[in-house]
Design a protein around this motif. Structure first.
Motif, short mmCIF file in Angstrom:
data_model
loop_
_atom_site.label_atom_id
_atom_site.label_comp_id
_atom_site.label_asym_id
_atom_site.label_seq_id
_atom_site.Cartn_x
_atom_site.Cartn_y
_atom_site.Cartn_z
N ARG A 184 0.65 -1.08 -0.09
CA ARG A 184 -0.20 0.19 -0.07
C ARG A 184 0.96 1.02 0.15
O ARG A 184 0.60 2.52 -0.11
N GLN A 185 2.28 1.06 0.00
CA GLN A 185 3.61 2.15 0.28
C GLN A 185 3.56 2.63 -1.04
O GLN A 185 4.17 3.88 -1.17
N ILE A 186 2.96 1.83 -2.42
CA ILE A 186 3.53 2.07 -4.27
C ILE A 186 1.52 2.78 -4.19
O ILE A 186 0.99 2.35 -4.09
N SER A 187 2.09 3.67 -4.62
CA SER A 187 1.04 4.41 -5.40
C SER A 187 1.17 4.01 -6.89
O SER A 187 1.44 3.43 -7.11
N ARG A 188 -0.62 3.33 -7.06
CA ARG A 188 -1.17 3.46 -8.15
C ARG A 188 -0.27 3.88 -8.95
O ARG A 188 -0.18 2.83 -10.59
N TRP A 189 -0.07 4.59 -9.29
CA TRP A 189 0.99 5.68 -10.14
C TRP A 189 2.04 6.51 -10.35
O TRP A 189 1.95 7.53 -9.84
N HIS A 190 3.01 5.45 -9.70
CA HIS A 190 3.98 5.92 -9.66
C HIS A 190 5.32 6.93 -10.08
O HIS A 190 5.42 7.56 -9.69
N PHE A 191 5.07 6.11 -11.19
CA PHE A 191 5.72 6.98 -12.02
C PHE A 191 5.48 6.79 -13.39
O PHE A 191 4.96 5.22 -13.56
N GLU A 192 6.21 6.90 -14.81
CA GLU A 192 5.91 6.84 -15.79
C GLU A 192 7.33 6.83 -16.51
O GLU A 192 8.38 7.22 -16.77
N LEU A 193 7.11 5.47 -17.48
CA LEU A 193 7.88 5.32 -18.46
C LEU A 193 8.19 5.62 -19.97
O LEU A 193 7.15 4.91 -20.24
N ARG A 194 8.96 7.06 -20.33
CA ARG A 194 8.31 7.04 -21.81
C ARG A 194 9.60 6.98 -22.67
O ARG A 194 10.60 7.54 -21.90
N ALA A 219 12.21 8.89 -25.52
CA ALA A 219 11.80 9.64 -25.50
C ALA A 219 13.28 9.59 -27.08
O ALA A 219 13.81 8.68 -27.59
N PRO A 220 12.93 11.21 -28.14
CA PRO A 220 14.08 11.16 -29.02
C PRO A 220 15.68 10.77 -28.15
O PRO A 220 16.77 10.30 -28.99
N ASP A 221 16.02 11.06 -27.11
CA ASP A 221 17.47 10.41 -26.50
C ASP A 221 17.31 9.49 -25.71
O ASP A 221 18.24 9.13 -25.26
N GLY A 222 16.40 8.28 -26.08
CA GLY A 222 16.04 7.65 -24.57
C GLY A 222 14.94 7.56 -24.45
O GLY A 222 14.03 8.13 -23.82
N LEU A 223 14.66 6.71 -23.20
CA LEU A 223 14.13 6.32 -22.02
C LEU A 223 14.06 7.68 -20.85
O LEU A 223 15.30 7.75 -20.50
N ARG A 224 13.07 8.51 -21.08
CA ARG A 224 13.04 9.01 -20.10
C ARG A 224 11.73 8.78 -18.29
O ARG A 224 10.06 8.13 -18.98
N LEU A 225 11.98 9.06 -17.30
CA LEU A 225 10.59 8.56 -16.16
C LEU A 225 10.82 9.58 -15.74
O LEU A 225 11.60 10.84 -14.76
N ARG A 226 9.58 9.87 -14.93
CA ARG A 226 8.63 11.33 -14.71
C ARG A 226 7.89 10.53 -13.56
O ARG A 226 7.46 9.71 -13.56
N THR A 227 7.82 11.35 -12.48
CA THR A 227 7.58 10.79 -11.01
C THR A 227 6.13 11.22 -10.89
O THR A 227 5.96 12.73 -11.06
N LEU A 228 4.79 10.78 -10.25
CA LEU A 228 3.82 10.96 -10.55
C LEU A 228 3.72 10.86 -8.55
O LEU A 228 2.23 11.44 -8.35
N SER A 229 4.02 10.47 -8.15
CA SER A 229 3.62 9.96 -6.57
C SER A 229 4.32 11.38 -5.72
O SER A 229 5.58 11.80 -6.26
N ASP A 230 3.52 11.99 -4.74
CA ASP A 230 4.33 12.08 -3.71
C ASP A 230 5.56 11.31 -3.34
O ASP A 230 6.58 11.74 -1.70
#
Length: 100
Positions: free
Chosen positions: A19-29, A31-42
């Protein structure tokens, strides 16, 4: 129970820790330069041991370790030498390194 997407469900064997893990914790997308991670959670997210704040986007690559809520550590595995437009770079395997 949400909208269909390319989600990967992360969980811990201990329901309390899970339950400590957010349902949407981060995104992996891609990009032209490779993969990027963006955090979505507090919740706490670290990249190679460094904390990353909510909404921050960082480049990731093969070997990157992602800490999730002080509960899981994931390591990105894939071809280290692949160029961003290389067919092999379009797939990244996430290996659970540890369950804290």
């Amino acid at each position: 129970e949400g909208a269909r997407a390319n989600d990967i469900v992360l969980f811990h064997p201990d329901p309390v820790r899970s339950r400590q893990i957010s349902r949407w914790h981060f995104e992996l997308r891609r990009a032209p330069d490779g993969l990027r991670l963006r955090t979505l959670s507090d919740g706490v997210t670290t990249i190679d041991g460094q904390p990353v704040g909510k909404g921050v986007e960082v480049p990731v690559r093969s070997g990157t370790r992602i800490g999730v809520a002080n509960t899981l550590t994931l390591r990105l595995a894939g071809p280290a030498h692949a160029a961003a437009d290389d067919e092999d770079s379009r797939t990244m395997v996430i290996n659970p390194d540890s369950v804290n």
